[in-house]
Every structure is written in C-alpha cells, then in structure tokens.
Enzyme design. Structure first.
Site, PDB file in Angstrom:
ATOM      1  N   ASP A 178     -50.277   0.100 -26.402  1.00 48.30           N
ATOM      2  CA  ASP A 178     -51.309  -0.444 -25.509  1.00 48.30           C
ATOM      3  C   ASP A 178     -51.610   0.552 -24.390  1.00 48.30           C
ATOM      4  O   ASP A 178     -50.775   1.404 -24.062  1.00 48.30           O
ATOM      5  CB  ASP A 178     -50.826  -1.755 -24.888  1.00 48.30           C
ATOM      6  CG  ASP A 178     -50.580  -2.826 -25.935  1.00 48.30           C
ATOM      7  OD1 ASP A 178     -51.179  -2.743 -27.013  1.00 48.30           O
ATOM      8  OD2 ASP A 178     -49.780  -3.740 -25.650  1.00 48.30           O
TER       9      ASP A 178
HETATM   10  N1  URA Z   1     -45.785  -4.160 -28.294  1.00 50.85           N
HETATM   11  C1  URA Z   1     -46.717  -4.402 -27.354  1.00 50.85           C
HETATM   12  O1  URA Z   1     -46.925  -5.540 -26.949  1.00 50.85           O
HETATM   13  N2  URA Z   1     -47.396  -3.353 -26.872  1.00 50.85           N
HETATM   14  C2  URA Z   1     -47.177  -2.068 -27.250  1.00 50.85           C
HETATM   15  O2  URA Z   1     -47.815  -1.158 -26.740  1.00 50.85           O
HETATM   16  C3  URA Z   1     -46.194  -1.846 -28.229  1.00 50.85           C
HETATM   17  C4  URA Z   1     -45.521  -2.905 -28.751  1.00 50.85           C
END
Ligand code: URA
Length: 240
Positions: free
Chosen positions: A110
């Site tokens: 993310d």
């Molecule tokens: N899980 C998440 O919620 N976000 C990420 O970036 C990676 C794994």
C-alpha cells in the site's frame, strides 16, 4: 555480444541511442574507453561504466527497494509518486519481449506501507514468488492503534474471515513486540490483508512495515527510498 547490444539489453535506450553513447565516449569497459559500438565482449561477470556510473551486466535484473511511505507500487500512480521513480532509468527501461519494459514489483505494498519490496524483469520469478502454492512467508511489523490483546493474537493465528471470501485467513506466525506492536507473518497476499485481518479482530493498523520475505531480511543499512541488486545469497535466501 556487441557493446551496443549489451547497453540495449541493460536499458540504455534503442540500439541507435546506445551506439551514439558509445561513439560519443560515454562508455568504458575494464578501465578503458570503448568507442566502437560493435566491439565484442563476453557478458559473464562484465562490468561497464556509463557516464561514471558502474553497471554489472545482468541477464535478468533482481533488486530490492526499501519502499518509503507515500509511494505507490503502480506504474500509473493515482495520488503519490510511483516507486519506479526511485530507480535509475535503465532499470525502468530494460527491453522485454511481450510485456511492459523494465523491472516490475513482485506484488504490491500500500502507499503508506514501508519496507522490503522486490523488483525484477523475470516473469517466472514473479509468478513463483506470488504463487499461493509456494507459501512464501512475508513478515510485517505492525503498529496498532489500540493495545494488542492475547485474544487478538489467538484469533489472528486461528483465522479470521474477510468480507470477500468465506475461507478464513490465518497468520502463519504472530507475536506481540510491544504494547501496540505486532509481528505478523503471512503466506498469502490478499488486498490490504494485514489491515483487514487486524481490523477483523477489533484493532486498527496505524503503521505497516515489511521486514522480511522468505529468508531475506531488509538490510538495516538500506535507507528508505534506496535500492540494491540482489546478490546470489539473497536469491538463495528467497528460494529456501
Ligand atoms: N497488507 C496490507 O494491508 N497492506 C500492505 O501493504 C501489505 C500487506
């Protein structure tokens, strides 16, 4: 391989641009200037210098990036700069047969997640690393809004149901590392998986950092925003 082809395969532009770089004296091999684009070199272990920057010849590129917060893993980001802007142009431009040029991220993090991101132009490697059958463990350091309770850890280990799938997803490992901190190991890679799992047990992710993939740990001396080639030992750590 001819020097102009070597540069072309490594992402320095079209063959014409590569020939021009060589003829105009931008390229050195083994300490000497080479101005003949057709000069032949054995690519095994070859290192060459373009405008003062040394490059190892890489048949396939494998690298790690310490992803900083506020970057997107997309080539066409919507709100934040793309992680690809953190890579030098040749890595973004390596020619590829039948797919987008350059290296690609192995899965996505993310925009607000930091930590270890792998990139490569080896499609099979991406497939192997992302295959749910291989169960490659990914370790996340989670900062939570509320103190972590023992029952939350138990539920994360036992499995929680996320709204898009009735099959429960469970953490392969989970331990509290502080009052509001968790170390969570996942072998799957569903969208927002850590955030949704933590929300499912009644807590909330405030910060998320990926510290390890398989046996490969993000090196402490690799600063956010910086990248490095994966060494043979790193690739072996991923395969183990
Ligand atoms: N899980 C998440 O919620 N976000 C990420 O970036 C990676 C794994």
């Amino acid at each position: 391989m001819q020097l102009q082809d070597i540069l072309f395969t490594q992402g320095f532009g079209t063959r014409r641009i590569c020939a021009g770089l060589i003829q105009q004296g931008h390229v050195q091999v083994r300490g000497g200037l080479v101005t003949d684009p057709a000069a032949e070199f054995d690519t095994g272990g070859l290192r060459f210098v373009v405008d003062g920057v040394e490059w190892p010849f890489q048949d396939r590129a494998y690298l790690m990036l310490h992803k900083p917060a506020g970057t997107e893993c997309s080539r066409k980001p919507s709100a934040y700069p793309s992680v690809y802007t953190l890579l030098p142009a040749p890595l973004r431009q390596r020619p590829q047969k039948g797919s987008a040029p350059g290296v690609q991220a192995v899965g996505r993090l993310d925009q607000d997640t930091t930590g270890l991101l792998l990139l490569t132009d080896d499609g099979q490697f991406i497939h192997r690393m992302n295959s749910p059958r291989r169960h490659v463990p990914k370790v996340y350091e989670v900062t939570t809004r509320h103190p972590v309770g023992a029952s939350q850890i138990e539920r994360l280990l036992a499995g929680v149901v996320l709204e898009d799938d009735p099959q429960p997803v469970r953490a392969a490992a989970c331990e509290a590392t502080g009052e509001c901190r968790l170390r969570l190991t996942l072998t799957g890679g569903k969208y927002h998986q850590v955030k949704r799992m933590v929300a499912a047990v009644g807590n909330r992710v405030e910060a998320l950092h990926r510290s390890r993939i398989g046996g490969l740990v993000l090196p402490p001396d690799l600063a956010p925003g910086h990248w490095r080639w994966l060494a043979a030992a790193d690739l072996a750590a991923l395969a183990a």
